[in-house]
Design a protein around this motif. Structure first.
Motif, PDB file in Angstrom:
ATOM      1  N   LYS A   1       0.836  -1.204   0.000  1.00 38.63           N
ATOM      2  CA  LYS A   1       0.000   0.000   0.000  1.00 38.63           C
ATOM      3  C   LYS A   1       0.869   1.250   0.000  1.00 38.63           C
ATOM      4  O   LYS A   1       2.044   1.207   0.339  1.00 38.63           O
ATOM      5  CB  LYS A   1      -0.928   0.000   1.208  1.00 38.63           C
ATOM      6  CG  LYS A   1      -1.958  -1.119   1.191  1.00 38.63           C
ATOM      7  CD  LYS A   1      -2.965  -0.935   2.309  1.00 38.63           C
ATOM      8  CE  LYS A   1      -4.044  -2.006   2.250  1.00 38.63           C
ATOM      9  NZ  LYS A   1      -5.056  -1.828   3.333  1.00 38.63           N
ATOM     10  N   GLN A   2       0.246   2.360  -0.354  1.00 40.14           N
ATOM     11  CA  GLN A   2       0.956   3.632  -0.341  1.00 40.14           C
ATOM     12  C   GLN A   2       1.058   4.169   1.089  1.00 40.14           C
ATOM     13  O   GLN A   2       0.232   3.845   1.949  1.00 40.14           O
ATOM     14  CB  GLN A   2       0.220   4.646  -1.223  1.00 40.14           C
ATOM     15  CG  GLN A   2       0.313   4.356  -2.706  1.00 40.14           C
ATOM     16  CD  GLN A   2      -0.231   5.506  -3.540  1.00 40.14           C
ATOM     17  OE1 GLN A   2      -1.085   6.267  -3.099  1.00 40.14           O
ATOM     18  NE2 GLN A   2       0.279   5.638  -4.749  1.00 40.14           N
ATOM     19  N   ARG A   3       2.062   4.985   1.304  1.00 43.09           N
ATOM     20  CA  ARG A   3       2.207   5.633   2.596  1.00 43.09           C
ATOM     21  C   ARG A   3       1.041   6.601   2.789  1.00 43.09           C
ATOM     22  O   ARG A   3       0.673   7.344   1.870  1.00 43.09           O
ATOM     23  CB  ARG A   3       3.539   6.381   2.664  1.00 43.09           C
ATOM     24  CG  ARG A   3       3.898   6.885   4.042  1.00 43.09           C
ATOM     25  CD  ARG A   3       5.310   7.472   4.070  1.00 43.09           C
ATOM     26  NE  ARG A   3       6.328   6.473   3.763  1.00 43.09           N
ATOM     27  CZ  ARG A   3       7.640   6.701   3.888  1.00 43.09           C
ATOM     28  NH1 ARG A   3       8.058   7.879   4.310  1.00 43.09           N
ATOM     29  NH2 ARG A   3       8.505   5.759   3.576  1.00 43.09           N
ATOM     30  N   GLU A   4       0.475   6.606   3.989  1.00 42.20           N
ATOM     31  CA  GLU A   4      -0.671   7.466   4.264  1.00 42.20           C
ATOM     32  C   GLU A   4      -0.458   8.244   5.558  1.00 42.20           C
ATOM     33  O   GLU A   4       0.206   7.769   6.482  1.00 42.20           O
ATOM     34  CB  GLU A   4      -1.960   6.636   4.381  1.00 42.20           C
ATOM     35  CG  GLU A   4      -1.954   5.627   5.509  1.00 42.20           C
ATOM     36  CD  GLU A   4      -3.265   4.864   5.633  1.00 42.20           C
ATOM     37  OE1 GLU A   4      -4.201   5.126   4.856  1.00 42.20           O
ATOM     38  OE2 GLU A   4      -3.362   4.007   6.532  1.00 42.20           O
ATOM     39  N   LEU A   5      -1.055   9.428   5.601  1.00 47.59           N
ATOM     40  CA  LEU A   5      -0.976  10.262   6.792  1.00 47.59           C
ATOM     41  C   LEU A   5      -1.905   9.693   7.858  1.00 47.59           C
ATOM     42  O   LEU A   5      -3.084   9.441   7.595  1.00 47.59           O
ATOM     43  CB  LEU A   5      -1.366  11.704   6.455  1.00 47.59           C
ATOM     44  CG  LEU A   5      -1.426  12.678   7.628  1.00 47.59           C
ATOM     45  CD1 LEU A   5      -0.053  12.854   8.263  1.00 47.59           C
ATOM     46  CD2 LEU A   5      -1.956  14.020   7.139  1.00 47.59           C
ATOM     47  N   VAL A   6      -1.386   9.534   9.060  1.00 49.88           N
ATOM     48  CA  VAL A   6      -2.174   9.031  10.179  1.00 49.88           C
ATOM     49  C   VAL A   6      -2.658  10.187  11.054  1.00 49.88           C
ATOM     50  O   VAL A   6      -3.843  10.276  11.382  1.00 49.88           O
ATOM     51  CB  VAL A   6      -1.340   8.053  11.026  1.00 49.88           C
ATOM     52  CG1 VAL A   6      -2.116   7.608  12.260  1.00 49.88           C
ATOM     53  CG2 VAL A   6      -0.923   6.851  10.195  1.00 49.88           C
ATOM     54  N   ALA A   7      -1.729  11.053  11.435  1.00 52.28           N
ATOM     55  CA  ALA A   7      -2.074  12.165  12.314  1.00 52.28           C
ATOM     56  C   ALA A   7      -1.000  13.235  12.205  1.00 52.28           C
ATOM     57  O   ALA A   7       0.152  12.933  11.889  1.00 52.28           O
ATOM     58  CB  ALA A   7      -2.196  11.698  13.762  1.00 52.28           C
ATOM     59  N   SER A   8      -1.394  14.476  12.475  1.00 55.02           N
ATOM     60  CA  SER A   8      -0.429  15.570  12.456  1.00 55.02           C
ATOM     61  C   SER A   8      -0.775  16.581  13.541  1.00 55.02           C
ATOM     62  O   SER A   8      -1.919  16.644  14.014  1.00 55.02           O
ATOM     63  CB  SER A   8      -0.411  16.254  11.085  1.00 55.02           C
ATOM     64  OG  SER A   8      -1.646  16.869  10.827  1.00 55.02           O
ATOM     65  N   VAL A   9       0.237  17.363  13.922  1.00 57.00           N
ATOM     66  CA  VAL A   9       0.044  18.412  14.914  1.00 57.00           C
ATOM     67  C   VAL A   9       0.881  19.615  14.509  1.00 57.00           C
ATOM     68  O   VAL A   9       2.058  19.473  14.153  1.00 57.00           O
ATOM     69  CB  VAL A   9       0.407  17.916  16.333  1.00 57.00           C
ATOM     70  CG1 VAL A   9       1.832  17.377  16.409  1.00 57.00           C
ATOM     71  CG2 VAL A   9       0.179  18.994  17.369  1.00 57.00           C
TER      72      VAL A   9
END
Length: 121
Positions: free
Chosen positions: A43-51
């Protein structure tokens, strides 16, 4: 040069919890946004969470209400508390930081080396 070092990945049973840490080291002016991405096999890299630097957080729909991102600017560290883990959370988790090297209005993205999270019984 800036270095990001992640830790905390492990094998955990479904329903369990883990806390990932990512510490930034090196010489820089400030750290803007920090985040966690993940990449599962095939799978492609995906954003989980950011701050952001102001503490504003955002989450992928798949992890909302289960994961919590936080940062400690005194330690240049970002954390990801993961609760109620599911097998589909299995992936390599990467830390990302948008770093301002100097007082100039320019930022650059840096990546950690990744830490493996496996959710399985």
């Amino acid at each position: 040069q800036v270095r990001l070092v992640e830790s905390g990945g492990a094998l955990v049973q479904p329903g369990g919890s883990l806390r990932l840490s990512c510490a930034a080291s090196g010489t820089f002016f400030s750290i803007n946004a920090m985040g966690w991405y993940r990449q599962a096999p095939g799978k492609q890299r995906e954003l989980v969470a950011s701050v952001t630097s102001l503490g504003t957080t955002s989450y992928a729909d798949a992890v909302k209400d289960r994961f919590t991102i936080s940062r400690d600017d005194a330690k240049n560290t970002v954390y990801l508390q993961m609760n109620s883990l599911k097998p589909e959370d299995t992936a390599v988790y990467y830390c990302n930081a948008l770093v301002r090297p100097s007082a100039l209005p320019y930022s650059r993205a840096y990546w950690g080396q990744g830490t493996q999270v496996t959710v399985s019984s």
